[in-house]
Design a protein around this motif. Sequence first.
Motif, short mmCIF file in Angstrom:
data_model
loop_
_atom_site.label_atom_id
_atom_site.label_comp_id
_atom_site.label_asym_id
_atom_site.label_seq_id
_atom_site.Cartn_x
_atom_site.Cartn_y
_atom_site.Cartn_z
N MET A 164 3.95 -9.28 4.54
CA MET A 164 3.95 -7.85 4.30
C MET A 164 5.20 -7.53 3.49
SD MET A 164 3.35 -4.74 6.95
CE MET A 164 4.66 -5.12 8.04
N ASN A 165 5.04 -6.55 2.59
CA ASN A 165 6.12 -6.19 1.69
C ASN A 165 6.19 -4.67 1.58
OD1 ASN A 165 8.04 -6.28 -0.35
ND2 ASN A 165 6.53 -6.66 -1.94
N PHE A 166 7.39 -4.12 1.62
CA PHE A 166 7.63 -2.70 1.39
C PHE A 166 8.40 -2.58 0.09
CE2 PHE A 166 7.24 -3.10 5.93
CZ PHE A 166 6.55 -1.96 6.32
N HIS A 167 8.01 -1.66 -0.77
CA HIS A 167 8.74 -1.42 -2.00
C HIS A 167 8.44 -0.01 -2.50
CE1 HIS A 167 4.83 -3.13 -3.12
NE2 HIS A 167 4.92 -2.43 -4.22
N THR A 168 9.24 0.45 -3.43
CA THR A 168 8.99 1.77 -3.99
C THR A 168 8.39 1.61 -5.37
OG1 THR A 168 11.24 1.90 -4.83
CG2 THR A 168 10.81 2.97 -2.72
N GLY A 169 7.58 2.57 -5.74
CA GLY A 169 6.94 2.54 -7.06
C GLY A 169 5.72 3.42 -7.07
N LEU A 170 4.90 3.18 -8.07
CA LEU A 170 3.64 3.91 -8.19
C LEU A 170 2.52 3.06 -7.61
CD1 LEU A 170 4.07 5.28 -11.80
CD2 LEU A 170 4.12 6.58 -9.67
N PRO A 171 1.54 3.69 -6.98
CA PRO A 171 0.42 2.93 -6.41
C PRO A 171 -0.35 2.17 -7.48
CG PRO A 171 0.40 5.20 -5.64
CD PRO A 171 1.43 5.12 -6.73
N VAL A 172 -1.01 1.11 -7.06
CA VAL A 172 -1.86 0.33 -7.94
C VAL A 172 -2.99 1.23 -8.44
CG1 VAL A 172 -3.40 -1.67 -8.06
CG2 VAL A 172 -1.33 -1.77 -6.66
N ALA A 173 -3.27 1.18 -9.72
CA ALA A 173 -4.34 2.01 -10.29
C ALA A 173 -5.69 1.51 -9.79
CB ALA A 173 -4.28 1.95 -11.81
N ALA A 174 -6.58 2.44 -9.54
CA ALA A 174 -7.92 2.11 -9.03
C ALA A 174 -8.65 1.13 -9.93
CB ALA A 174 -8.73 3.38 -8.83
N GLU A 175 -8.46 1.24 -11.23
CA GLU A 175 -9.16 0.34 -12.14
C GLU A 175 -8.59 -1.08 -12.14
OE1 GLU A 175 -6.20 2.77 -14.54
OE2 GLU A 175 -7.83 3.30 -13.21
N ASP A 176 -7.47 -1.29 -11.45
CA ASP A 176 -6.87 -2.62 -11.38
C ASP A 176 -7.30 -3.42 -10.16
OD1 ASP A 176 -5.51 -2.20 -13.75
OD2 ASP A 176 -3.71 -1.45 -12.75
N GLY A 177 -8.17 -2.84 -9.33
CA GLY A 177 -8.61 -3.54 -8.14
C GLY A 177 -9.83 -2.87 -7.54
N ASP A 178 -10.09 -3.20 -6.29
CA ASP A 178 -11.24 -2.66 -5.57
C ASP A 178 -10.75 -1.80 -4.41
OD1 ASP A 178 -13.13 -4.12 -7.12
OD2 ASP A 178 -12.67 -5.91 -5.93
N PRO A 179 -11.42 -0.67 -4.14
CA PRO A 179 -10.99 0.18 -3.04
C PRO A 179 -11.20 -0.50 -1.68
CG PRO A 179 -13.04 0.99 -3.97
CD PRO A 179 -12.59 -0.16 -4.82
N ALA A 180 -10.31 -0.17 -0.75
CA ALA A 180 -10.42 -0.68 0.62
C ALA A 180 -9.94 0.41 1.56
CB ALA A 180 -9.56 -1.93 0.80
N GLY A 181 -10.80 0.84 2.46
CA GLY A 181 -10.41 1.81 3.47
C GLY A 181 -9.75 1.11 4.63
N LEU A 182 -8.61 1.64 5.07
CA LEU A 182 -7.88 1.00 6.16
C LEU A 182 -8.01 1.75 7.47
CD1 LEU A 182 -4.63 -0.03 4.27
CD2 LEU A 182 -6.73 -1.35 4.62
N GLY A 183 -8.86 2.77 7.50
CA GLY A 183 -9.02 3.58 8.69
C GLY A 183 -8.04 4.74 8.69
N GLY A 184 -8.38 5.77 9.40
CA GLY A 184 -7.50 6.93 9.49
C GLY A 184 -7.32 7.65 8.17
N GLY A 185 -8.25 7.46 7.25
CA GLY A 185 -8.16 8.12 5.95
C GLY A 185 -7.15 7.50 5.01
N VAL A 186 -6.71 6.29 5.30
CA VAL A 186 -5.72 5.62 4.45
C VAL A 186 -6.45 4.78 3.40
CG1 VAL A 186 -3.80 3.97 4.39
CG2 VAL A 186 -4.04 5.53 6.32
#
Length: 93
Positions: free
Chosen positions: A1-23
């Motif tokens: 696991m890694n924590f870092h600051t930045g901008l989220p990965v763009a949707a077009e660069d991967g596949d969506p994954a729901g983690l529960g709780g609306g995350v």
Amino acid sequence: MNFHTGLPVAAEDGDPAGLGGGVPAIQVKDEDTSTVRCAVTWLRVETPVEDEADGYGELVSVSFSGEPDSGLDAATACEKATAVAKTVVPSLG
């Protein structure tokens, strides 16, 4: 696991994954000749910074990797990384 600051990965660069709780998260697969890897990344806390784009903040990534010779493929790596991420999300509250 890694924590870092930045901008989220763009949707077009991967596949969506729901983690529960609306995350929402993005799965990014990487298959090269020596390693199969999948990283699941989500924005934990948005921390706006004046000179950064909207969405900048603390990101969390969970990755799973292995050798292709072990029979691991990108889909399985993503399943495993997502399963771990789903257990992590509630504890980060």
